[in-house]
Design a protein around this motif. Structure first.
Motif, mmCIF file in Angstrom:
data_model
loop_
_atom_site.group_PDB
_atom_site.id
_atom_site.type_symbol
_atom_site.label_atom_id
_atom_site.label_comp_id
_atom_site.label_asym_id
_atom_site.label_seq_id
_atom_site.Cartn_x
_atom_site.Cartn_y
_atom_site.Cartn_z
ATOM 1 N N GLU B 10 -36.795 -31.781 -7.005
ATOM 2 C CA GLU B 10 -35.412 -31.634 -7.473
ATOM 3 C C GLU B 10 -34.834 -33.036 -7.587
ATOM 4 O O GLU B 10 -35.029 -33.867 -6.700
ATOM 5 C CB GLU B 10 -34.578 -30.840 -6.459
ATOM 6 C CG GLU B 10 -35.061 -29.427 -6.203
ATOM 7 C CD GLU B 10 -34.611 -28.440 -7.269
ATOM 8 O OE1 GLU B 10 -33.788 -28.818 -8.124
ATOM 9 O OE2 GLU B 10 -35.109 -27.295 -7.243
ATOM 10 N N ILE B 68 -37.752 -29.475 1.418
ATOM 11 C CA ILE B 68 -37.032 -28.465 0.634
ATOM 12 C C ILE B 68 -36.922 -28.881 -0.835
ATOM 13 O O ILE B 68 -37.000 -28.045 -1.729
ATOM 14 C CB ILE B 68 -35.620 -28.224 1.230
ATOM 15 C CG1 ILE B 68 -35.710 -27.886 2.723
ATOM 16 C CG2 ILE B 68 -34.851 -27.167 0.448
ATOM 17 C CD1 ILE B 68 -36.305 -26.554 3.085
ATOM 18 N N ASP B 69 -36.757 -30.174 -1.102
ATOM 19 C CA ASP B 69 -36.575 -30.642 -2.476
ATOM 20 C C ASP B 69 -37.861 -30.655 -3.296
ATOM 21 O O ASP B 69 -37.829 -30.876 -4.505
ATOM 22 C CB ASP B 69 -35.992 -32.074 -2.475
ATOM 23 C CG ASP B 69 -34.525 -32.082 -2.069
ATOM 24 O OD1 ASP B 69 -33.850 -31.074 -2.322
ATOM 25 O OD2 ASP B 69 -34.077 -33.092 -1.513
ATOM 26 N N VAL B 70 -38.981 -30.485 -2.634
ATOM 27 C CA VAL B 70 -40.253 -30.550 -3.345
ATOM 28 C C VAL B 70 -40.577 -29.195 -3.975
ATOM 29 O O VAL B 70 -40.623 -28.179 -3.304
ATOM 30 C CB VAL B 70 -41.390 -30.998 -2.401
ATOM 31 C CG1 VAL B 70 -42.753 -30.784 -3.052
ATOM 32 C CG2 VAL B 70 -41.209 -32.460 -2.024
ATOM 33 N N ILE B 71 -40.784 -29.212 -5.288
ATOM 34 C CA ILE B 71 -41.057 -27.964 -6.008
ATOM 35 C C ILE B 71 -42.556 -27.691 -6.059
ATOM 36 O O ILE B 71 -42.998 -26.577 -5.853
ATOM 37 C CB ILE B 71 -40.489 -28.041 -7.446
ATOM 38 C CG1 ILE B 71 -38.977 -28.295 -7.398
ATOM 39 C CG2 ILE B 71 -40.792 -26.776 -8.232
ATOM 40 C CD1 ILE B 71 -38.394 -28.781 -8.709
#
Lengths: 541, 161
Positions: B10, B68-71
């Protein structure tokens, strides 16, 4: 369209909507807008005497409720004082939402008064964090914070909110749910893996379950016991798994590890199938484990990163323990493993040795045995860190109560604030903190919190005038060259308690223990017992 | 062993710090790191070349996935790796040397980006081994400055992240 209110007020409304009834905190300039609005709410604010204890209290609260608990502090030192508590929660996977005030947005980066980059500083210890600069995004971020903290492998989520943002007006509407495309915790276990687990259990001659703290998180204690009983599998636990299974259950063997009991350590070295449930294979837990060649390991955890990290695994299963164990319970076949379980049960009962009475003070195991006899069904034992932790872990016999401690971080000063949190979460339970004279002095200021808010926590101080665990280390590994472990200068703890208006008494030999413990249990107010322990006592008795 | 890892994240503030911090505190070695926005402006793609055995690679992927920001995280297979790095290099170059350097540039597929009385700046986009050869060829002239972007990579063929 929502209503127009300030971010500070909307924060309070978010917490109310999340069902938060109590929060632990310590105010300061940068969080004043939030406190100003908190006043109008029914949420009870419990004022601790040091920010770290707001964190530990939220930790204790969350462990009992199983839901994210909230603590609050101001910017700068208020926030940095929370770091140890955040790290403690992170290591033990405790769901928490931490709110800190931050200096005004335009001042960030200028080293102004009480400015600290807390999202940066806490980054290694949080599940996630937000420095909120966009006021309109606050409700959604708070919703996300609770969602992230409480789902998957739980953990602390930090919200750092600049003072000017707190004062901004927004259109408030709290979202009912949130979607985070990059965060999708897995629930059910892979069906093929479940079948492999059932087959492995069927083939095993000496299966063993190692129960970790994850069973509490996932509320999977009952289903775990059901499987153990159905398939005839003995159970050992980690420090975080203590009280996951009734102590007197014939299949339960005790805690493993370098400070654990003989029977569970023997069991883990002799089993042919090890089933790890919500345990992260900590270094101190598996230190006593012998290398075996034919060992099959099943590791079930919601966090794939824990599987195979510290121990090679034959069958990994990723998922929520309750969901996975429910799948497994249907798949496993009934079995007895009679020889194996009877062998281990015999070993366990042979451990019930008669405690030697020392010349000075009480034998901690004998003392805790007296406590075991008096514990009501609903109780929480909060152990600190050090020798007191090991004495308690190995000798407390909980059949329905709950044991909590700082397992991963080993943060001294945890027991009393965590007990305050646990008692706040479950006022009906008897909550007892057990600490040493070293750790007590890291948290004694919280006696005031207990009095101010009427939180009836009982405290047992195992006092040997030493930092006992370090003393023991110096004795065994440094040729008994003792340094910096002497606690001379400590106050009389009963008198100190008295200064806060808290009753207490001394126990200097085992004959006094029963009456003193009865007084402690029967008191409807906080109570402090100062228990004399010999300075040369070892942690594993 | 070197691994080329592609990460979709993200495009939030602080995400790069989270990723580099994770590598630092868990003791993973970063060889190079390149980051840029993708066709979706909300998503960035990071390419990290990291050193380590299979255990380390597995841990890197798992730990990155926890952020959390890693897709998405993927280690690109070595046999299907299409990787490029951009290098700008400024070398000493007088009038007599200029034709030689032009020849080297042509031979290596490099561009001449800037020329002065005493220097020439060359630009090469290539994979790591070609860049290494190119650098060797320039050394005798005296390399004044080098800057490299770090590796960016895609998987060859139809497959991808």
């Amino acid at each position: 369209m929502g209503i127009k209110i300030t971010v500070a007020e909307s924060l309070v409304k978010c917490l109310e909507t999340e069902g938060i009834t109590k929060i632990f905190g310590y105010p300061g300039a940068a969080i004043c807008p939030f406190y100003d609005k908190l006043m109008q709410s029914n949420i009870q604010h419990i004022l601790v005497r040091h920010e770290i204890n707001a964190g530990h209290a939220a930790n204790g609260f969350a462990r009992i409720t199983g839901k994210p608990a909230v603590c609050v502090a101001t910017s700068g030192p208020g926030a940095t004082n929370l770091i140890t508590a955040i790290a403690t929660a992170y290591m033990d996977s405790i769901p928490m939402v931490i709110i800190t005030g931050q200096v005004k947005t335009e001042q960030i980066g200028r080293d102004v008064f009480q400015e600290a980059d807390i999202t940066g500083a806490a980054e290694p210890f949080v599940k996630h964090s937000y420095l909120i600069k966009d006021a309109e995004s606050v409700p959604e971020i708070v919703k996300k914070a609770f969602y992230i903290a409480g789902t998957g492998r739980p953990g602390p989520v930090l919200l750092d909110i600049p003072m000017d943002v707190q004062l901004e007006e927004i259109d408030f509407e709290y979202p009912e749910s949130v979607e985070i495309s990059s965060y999708k915790p897995k629930n059910e276990g892979n069906k093929l893996q479940i079948k492999r687990v059932a087959d492995a259990v069927k083939e095993a001659e000496k299966p063993l379950i190692c129960a970790g703290g994850g069973l509490f998180t996932s509320n999977a204690r009952e289903i775990m016991v059901e499987i153990a009983e159905k398939a005839g599998i003995p159970v050992i636990c980690t420090m975080m798994g203590i009280s996951v299974m009734p102590y007197d259950h014939p299949l339960f063997l005790g805690m493993i590890g370098m400070h654990g009991r003989k029977t569970p350590n023997r069991a883990i070295s002799e089993c042919d199938l090890l089933i790890l449930l919500g345990a992260r294979v900590g270094d101190r837990a598996v230190m006593g484990m012998k290398n075996h060649h034919n060992l099959k390991v099943i590791h079930i955890d919601i966090d794939p990163a824990e599987i195979g990290k510290n121990l090679p695994v034959s069958i990994p299963v990723v998922g929520d323990l309750k969901a996975v164990l429910t799948q497994i319970s249907e798949a496993v076949e009934p079995k007895r493993h009679k020889d194996w379980t009877e062998y281990l049960q015999e070993l366990k009962s042979s451990e019930n040795i008669i405690h030697q009475t020392p010349e000075i003070g009480v034998n901690p195991a004998a003392f805790l045995d007296e406590l075991n006899k008096l514990l009501p069904d609903r109780c929480v034992i909060s152990a600190d860190v050090g020798q007191n932790q090991i004495w308690t872990a190995n000798n407390i016999k909980l059949n329905s109560g709950r044991f909590i401690t700082s397992g991963g971080m080993g943060a001294m000063g945890y027991s009393v604030p965590a007990a305050i949190g646990a008692k706040s979460a479950c006022p009906e339970a008897e909550v007892i903190a057990i600490c040493g004279d070293g750790s007590f002095q890291m948290q004694s200021m919280e006696l005031a919190t207990m009095i101010q808010h009427g939180i009836v926590v009982k405290i047992i101080i195992m006092a040997n005038n030493r930092l006992g665990m370090v003393r023991e280390l110096q004795t065994s590994l440094y040729d008994d060259r003792l340094t910096a472990v002497f606690l001379d200068g400590s106050p009389d703890f009963v008198k100190l308690a008295d200064a806060y208006g808290i009753g207490g008494e001394y126990v200097s030999n085992i004959s006094e223990a029963k009456t003193a413990l009865e007084n402690l249990i029967n008191s409807d107010k906080p109570y402090v017992l100062q228990v004399k322990v010999d300075e040369n006592e070892r942690s594993v008795l | 062993m070197k691994h080329t890892i592609s990460i979709l994240v993200e495009n939030n503030a602080g995400v790069l710090a989270r990723i580099s911090g994770l590598f630092a505190r868990r003791g993973y070695n970063i060889h190079s790191l390149a980051v840029g926005v993708t066709d979706d402006e909300n998503i960035s793609r990071i390419t990290i070349v990291a050193e380590g055995n299979d255990y380390t690679l597995e841990q890197i992927e798992k730990q990155l996935n926890k952020l959390i920001d890693v897709i998405k995280v993927r280690s690109l297979p070595a046999d299907k790796l299409l990787s490029r790095e951009l290098m700008l290099v400024k070398v000493n170059c007088n009038n007599a040397q200029r034709p030689e350097l032009i020849a080297i540039a042509e031979l290596s597929g490099a561009k001449i980006s800037d020329v002065s009385k005493e220097t020439m700046t060359l630009e090469l986009s290539a994979n790591e081994s070609k860049i290494a050869v190119f650098e060797e060829l320039l050394k005798p002239y005296g390399v004044k400055e080098v800057v490299r972007t770090g590796v960016v990579a895609l998987q060859k063929g139809g497959g991808g992240l």
